[in-house]
Design an enzyme around this catalytic site. Structure first.
Site, PDB file in Angstrom:
ATOM      1  N   TYR A 159       0.512  -0.860  -0.587  1.00  0.00           N
ATOM      2  CA  TYR A 159       0.058   0.046   0.300  1.00  0.00           C
ATOM      3  C   TYR A 159       0.951   1.062  -0.187  1.00  0.00           C
ATOM      4  O   TYR A 159       0.473   2.427  -0.812  1.00  0.00           O
ATOM      5  CB  TYR A 159      -1.017  -0.233   1.291  1.00  0.00           C
ATOM      6  CG  TYR A 159      -1.568   1.228   1.435  1.00  0.00           C
ATOM      7  CD1 TYR A 159      -2.542   1.304   0.359  1.00  0.00           C
ATOM      8  CD2 TYR A 159      -1.687   2.243   2.271  1.00  0.00           C
ATOM      9  CE1 TYR A 159      -3.721   2.727   0.270  1.00  0.00           C
ATOM     10  CE2 TYR A 159      -2.341   2.931   2.541  1.00  0.00           C
ATOM     11  CZ  TYR A 159      -3.631   3.157   1.735  1.00  0.00           C
ATOM     12  OH  TYR A 159      -4.351   4.331   2.006  1.00  0.00           O
TER      13      TYR A 159
HETATM   14  N1  LIG Z   1      -9.846   5.904   4.925  1.00  0.00           N
HETATM   15  C1  LIG Z   1      -8.742   6.432   4.985  1.00  0.00           C
HETATM   16  O1  LIG Z   1      -8.142   6.354   6.197  1.00  0.00           O
HETATM   17  C2  LIG Z   1      -7.142   6.839   4.332  1.00  0.00           C
HETATM   18  C3  LIG Z   1      -5.980   6.813   4.338  1.00  0.00           C
HETATM   19  C4  LIG Z   1      -4.965   7.616   3.736  1.00  0.00           C
HETATM   20  C5  LIG Z   1      -5.511   7.727   2.462  1.00  0.00           C
HETATM   21  N2  LIG Z   1      -6.752   7.077   2.110  1.00  0.00           N
HETATM   22  C6  LIG Z   1      -6.691   6.370   0.288  1.00  0.00           C
HETATM   23  O2  LIG Z   1      -8.253   7.199  -0.222  1.00  0.00           O
HETATM   24  C7  LIG Z   1      -8.896   6.577  -1.118  1.00  0.00           C
HETATM   25  C8  LIG Z   1     -10.579   6.611  -0.148  1.00  0.00           C
HETATM   26  O3  LIG Z   1     -10.335   5.902   0.757  1.00  0.00           O
HETATM   27  P1  LIG Z   1     -11.742   5.148   1.543  1.00  0.00           P
HETATM   28  O4  LIG Z   1     -11.712   4.993   2.910  1.00  0.00           O
HETATM   29  O5  LIG Z   1     -12.934   6.507   1.312  1.00  0.00           O
HETATM   30  O6  LIG Z   1     -12.228   3.977   0.933  1.00  0.00           O
HETATM   31  P2  LIG Z   1     -13.353   3.199   0.913  1.00  0.00           P
HETATM   32  O7  LIG Z   1     -14.585   4.076   1.724  1.00  0.00           O
HETATM   33  O8  LIG Z   1     -12.558   0.991   0.666  1.00  0.00           O
HETATM   34  O9  LIG Z   1     -13.800   3.061  -0.730  1.00  0.00           O
HETATM   35  C9  LIG Z   1     -13.546   3.051  -1.495  1.00  0.00           C
HETATM   36  C10 LIG Z   1     -14.192   3.253  -2.979  1.00  0.00           C
HETATM   37  O10 LIG Z   1     -12.959   2.969  -4.069  1.00  0.00           O
HETATM   38  C11 LIG Z   1     -13.770   2.493  -5.189  1.00  0.00           C
HETATM   39  N3  LIG Z   1     -13.007   0.995  -5.880  1.00  0.00           N
HETATM   40  C12 LIG Z   1     -12.119   0.087  -5.277  1.00  0.00           C
HETATM   41  N4  LIG Z   1     -11.531  -0.896  -5.791  1.00  0.00           N
HETATM   42  C13 LIG Z   1     -12.432  -0.123  -6.677  1.00  0.00           C
HETATM   43  C14 LIG Z   1     -12.228  -0.669  -8.513  1.00  0.00           C
HETATM   44  N5  LIG Z   1     -11.492  -2.154  -8.471  1.00  0.00           N
HETATM   45  N6  LIG Z   1     -13.291  -0.490  -9.562  1.00  0.00           N
HETATM   46  C15 LIG Z   1     -13.588   0.774  -9.229  1.00  0.00           C
HETATM   47  N7  LIG Z   1     -13.273   1.452  -8.079  1.00  0.00           N
HETATM   48  C16 LIG Z   1     -13.043   0.584  -6.359  1.00  0.00           C
HETATM   49  C17 LIG Z   1     -14.971   1.277  -4.794  1.00  0.00           C
HETATM   50  O11 LIG Z   1     -16.184   1.544  -5.148  1.00  0.00           O
HETATM   51  P3  LIG Z   1     -16.829  -0.320  -4.872  1.00  0.00           P
HETATM   52  O12 LIG Z   1     -16.928  -0.365  -4.003  1.00  0.00           O
HETATM   53  O13 LIG Z   1     -18.195   0.435  -5.451  1.00  0.00           O
HETATM   54  O14 LIG Z   1     -16.015  -1.119  -6.113  1.00  0.00           O
HETATM   55  C18 LIG Z   1     -14.829   2.702  -3.072  1.00  0.00           C
HETATM   56  O15 LIG Z   1     -15.693   3.690  -3.780  1.00  0.00           O
HETATM   57  C19 LIG Z   1      -8.146   5.282  -1.097  1.00  0.00           C
HETATM   58  O16 LIG Z   1      -6.903   5.697  -2.333  1.00  0.00           O
HETATM   59  C20 LIG Z   1      -7.333   5.023   0.071  1.00  0.00           C
HETATM   60  O17 LIG Z   1      -5.679   5.043  -0.764  1.00  0.00           O
HETATM   61  C21 LIG Z   1      -7.552   6.516   2.512  1.00  0.00           C
END
Ligand SMILES: NC(=O)c1ccc[n+]([C@@H]2O[C@H](COP(=O)([O-])OP(=O)(O)OC[C@H]3O[C@@H](n4cnc5c(N)ncnc54)[C@H](OP(=O)(O)O)[C@@H]3O)[C@@H](O)[C@H]2O)c1
Length: 248
Positions: free
Chosen positions: A156
């Site tokens: 990651y």
């Molecule tokens: N949350 C944190 O603590 C955190 C911290 C640092 C960085 N980030 C970054 O912020 C971003 C969002 O994180 P989040 O926590 O909001 O994520 P999340 O709640 O897990 O949601 C992930 C999203 O990505 C989509 N997705 C995943 N794989 C996919 C694929 N193969 N094709 C199309 N869509 C896909 C999912 O859509 P479907 O399920 O509809 O496919 C979902 O809408 C990510 O890049 C993550 O690395 C998050």
């Protein structure tokens, strides 16, 4: 936030959940026509319905970003629906953890396909048209872990370090044509994706200045600023939205 995004079309990947959904809602509330995307049509439809109920413009386009054909169709469909895509938010991503020595080639590909290859080829599909028009904005997603040595985060963290590098390279490539490319670098944010980690998430912010988890709309606000004209002199920046976790 007073930015006006009227007349612009914004494609937000991963906007069926978490930070992406909060970003889609905020950009729509600022006047953008938002293309909501993800694999899950039910959650995508709910996001679109919520935006429309609040008076905004949105459409859902299903896509699996691990499939290059599906990714190409997403770029085409978003362009057809919006007339053009002015704003690309490369939010979708996955964050499995585990010891490096346990990772298989399939694990490696899954993380790099979703976190690096998908934003790479989606940007390839959309940024040249922005450059030809002389205006556009791309926001990529890193993580506070990208520049830390956190055990278990190898795939990651390194995939997101690649995203930080791409942010700067694309700034050099597209900036002179009027397309600004920047990134946000979130700390621990409470989303559907991080919910399964439960109390384990608290370890990420222990001792940090904010001393708490962040909320999706706190990251969305920075994305909205970066895509707005208020950020017109900001190119190639990677902005922490992490409650100070990056200072530890
Ligand atoms: N949350 C944190 O603590 C955190 C911290 C640092 C960085 N980030 C970054 O912020 C971003 C969002 O994180 P989040 O926590 O909001 O994520 P999340 O709640 O897990 O949601 C992930 C999203 O990505 C989509 N997705 C995943 N794989 C996919 C694929 N193969 N094709 C199309 N869509 C896909 C999912 O859509 P479907 O399920 O509809 O496919 C979902 O809408 C990510 O890049 C993550 O690395 C998050």
């Amino acid at each position: 936030m007073t930015a006006d995004l009227s007349g612009r079309t914004a494609l937000v990947t991963g906007s069926t959940s978490g930070i992406g959904r909060a970003t889609a809602r905020l950009l729509a509330s600022l006047g953008a026509h938002v293309i909501v995307s993800g694999r899950n049509a039910e959650r995508g439809g709910e996001t679109v319905d919520g935006i429309r109920a609040a008076g905004g413009k949105a459409d859902f386009v299903a896509a699996d970003l691990n499939d290059l054909d599906s990714l190409g169709s997403l770029a085409e469909r978003a362009t057809e629906i919006g007339g053009q895509v002015d704003i690309l938010v490369n939010n979708a991503g996955i964050y499995p953890f585990g010891a490096s020595s346990d990772a298989t080639a399939a694990d490696f590909d899954a993380v790099y396909d979703a976190n690096v290859k998908a934003p790479f080829f989606l940007t390839n599909a959309l940024a040249p048209a922005m450059a030809a028009r002389g205006h556009g904005a791309v926001v990529n997603f890193s993580t506070a872990l990208a520049t830390k040595g956190t055990a278990g985060a190898s795939l990651y963290a390194s995939s997101k370090a690649a995203v930080e590098s791409l942010t700067k390279v694309w700034s050099a490539e597209y900036g002179p044509s009027g397309v600004r490319v920047n990134a946000v670098k979130p700390g621990p944010i409470a989303t559907e994706g991080t919910a399964p980690y439960g109390d384990g998430m608290d370890a990420f912010h222990a001792g940090s200045p904010a001393g708490r988890l962040g909320q999706p709309d706190e990251v969305a606000a920075t994305v909205a600023f970066l895509v707005s004209d208020d950020a017109r002199y900001i190119h190639g920046a990677v902005i922490p939205v992490d409650g100070g976790v990056g200072t530890l």
